[in-house]
Every structure is written in C-alpha cells, then in structure tokens.
Design a protein around this motif. Structure first.
Motif, PDB file in Angstrom:
ATOM      1  N   PHE A  29       6.618   5.314  -9.583  1.00  0.00           N
ATOM      2  CA  PHE A  29       6.455   5.299  -8.132  1.00  0.00           C
ATOM      3  C   PHE A  29       6.320   3.856  -7.688  1.00  0.00           C
ATOM      4  O   PHE A  29       6.055   2.966  -8.488  1.00  0.00           O
ATOM      5  CB  PHE A  29       5.220   6.110  -7.710  1.00  0.00           C
ATOM      6  N   SER A  30       6.527   3.630  -6.396  1.00  0.00           N
ATOM      7  CA  SER A  30       6.344   2.267  -5.900  1.00  0.00           C
ATOM      8  C   SER A  30       4.911   2.069  -5.428  1.00  0.00           C
ATOM      9  O   SER A  30       4.369   0.983  -5.564  1.00  0.00           O
ATOM     10  CB  SER A  30       7.344   1.933  -4.799  1.00  0.00           C
ATOM     11  N   GLU A  31       4.284   3.127  -4.888  1.00  0.00           N
ATOM     12  CA  GLU A  31       2.906   2.983  -4.427  1.00  0.00           C
ATOM     13  C   GLU A  31       2.224   4.342  -4.395  1.00  0.00           C
ATOM     14  O   GLU A  31       2.846   5.348  -4.083  1.00  0.00           O
ATOM     15  CB  GLU A  31       2.889   2.374  -3.019  1.00  0.00           C
ATOM     16  N   MET A  32       0.947   4.359  -4.745  1.00  0.00           N
ATOM     17  CA  MET A  32       0.121   5.555  -4.602  1.00  0.00           C
ATOM     18  C   MET A  32      -1.007   5.177  -3.654  1.00  0.00           C
ATOM     19  O   MET A  32      -1.765   4.245  -3.926  1.00  0.00           O
ATOM     20  CB  MET A  32      -0.453   6.019  -5.939  1.00  0.00           C
ATOM     21  N   ILE A  33      -1.077   5.875  -2.533  1.00  0.00           N
ATOM     22  CA  ILE A  33      -2.084   5.588  -1.519  1.00  0.00           C
ATOM     23  C   ILE A  33      -3.120   6.708  -1.570  1.00  0.00           C
ATOM     24  O   ILE A  33      -2.766   7.886  -1.528  1.00  0.00           O
ATOM     25  CB  ILE A  33      -1.447   5.506  -0.124  1.00  0.00           C
ATOM     26  N   ILE A  34      -4.395   6.328  -1.683  1.00  0.00           N
ATOM     27  CA  ILE A  34      -5.463   7.317  -1.771  1.00  0.00           C
ATOM     28  C   ILE A  34      -6.386   7.140  -0.567  1.00  0.00           C
ATOM     29  O   ILE A  34      -6.865   6.038  -0.294  1.00  0.00           O
ATOM     30  CB  ILE A  34      -6.274   7.178  -3.077  1.00  0.00           C
TER      31      ILE A  34
END
Length: 108
Positions: A44-49
């Motif tokens: 993935f390019s980014e995981m936002i939590i």
C-alpha cells in the motif's frame, strides 16, 4: 452462453474475504492497546488510522507508509471505549473500504 450473465463491475466482485486489511485484532495489556493485522499482500502507499474515544468524532491518529503489521497506543485510559478506523490507500492511490475495530479498556 456468456452473454446471459449480468455485467459486473470489479468492485461488485469483492467479497469479505477480499478485504485489503484482514485479521484485524486488538489486545489490551498494561496500559496500552496493541492493534495487529495480517500483512497486506499487494502493499500500500499509505495506511491512515483514525481514533475516537467514547463515541467522539474520530481524529487522525497515525499515518503509516511502511508495511508494518501492528501499532501500539499507550495514550489510553481505563474504562473507555476506543474506536480505531483504518483506511488503506493502495499503490495506485485508490482507497479501500474503511475497517473498524472497537476496544474497551477496563480498570485493572
């Protein structure tokens, strides 16, 4: 006859087993929450939590760009309910459905 099947978009073919973020689970121990999940197979390019406390509005908590499979949250209090929302942005910049996990902390 193949033409008798209704045309389906690829998004219609996604079943719950095809979720990008799978195996999401939590563990509460010694004043911290550990959130873990299975490796994301295509990256993935980014995981936002996002994190919400006791039903409040979710606020951005973490943004990950490395392929980790767990995070720890030590900013927790006893007797609260925390909701974590995970939004994974794929390498082609397409977003995926938000996954959620609720964690209750009890007074130890």
């Amino acid at each position: 006859d193949l033409h008798s099947f209704p045309t389906r978009r690829s998004s219609d073919l996604l079943s719950s087993d095809d979720r990008v973020l799978r195996g999401l689970q939590s563990r509460v121990k010694k004043g911290k929450v550990t959130l873990q999940w299975l490796p994301i197979k295509d990256g993935f390019s980014e995981m936002i939590i996002y994190k919400a406390i006791n039903g409040d509005k979710p606020m951005l908590w973490r943004s990950l760009t490395t392929p980790v499979t767990s995070v720890e949250d030590s900013d927790i209090q006893p007797d609260n309910t925390y909701l974590y929302l995970f939004k994974v942005i794929l390498k082609d910049n397409s977003p995926t459905p938000t996954e959620k996990i609720e964690v209750k902390t009890i007074n130890n």
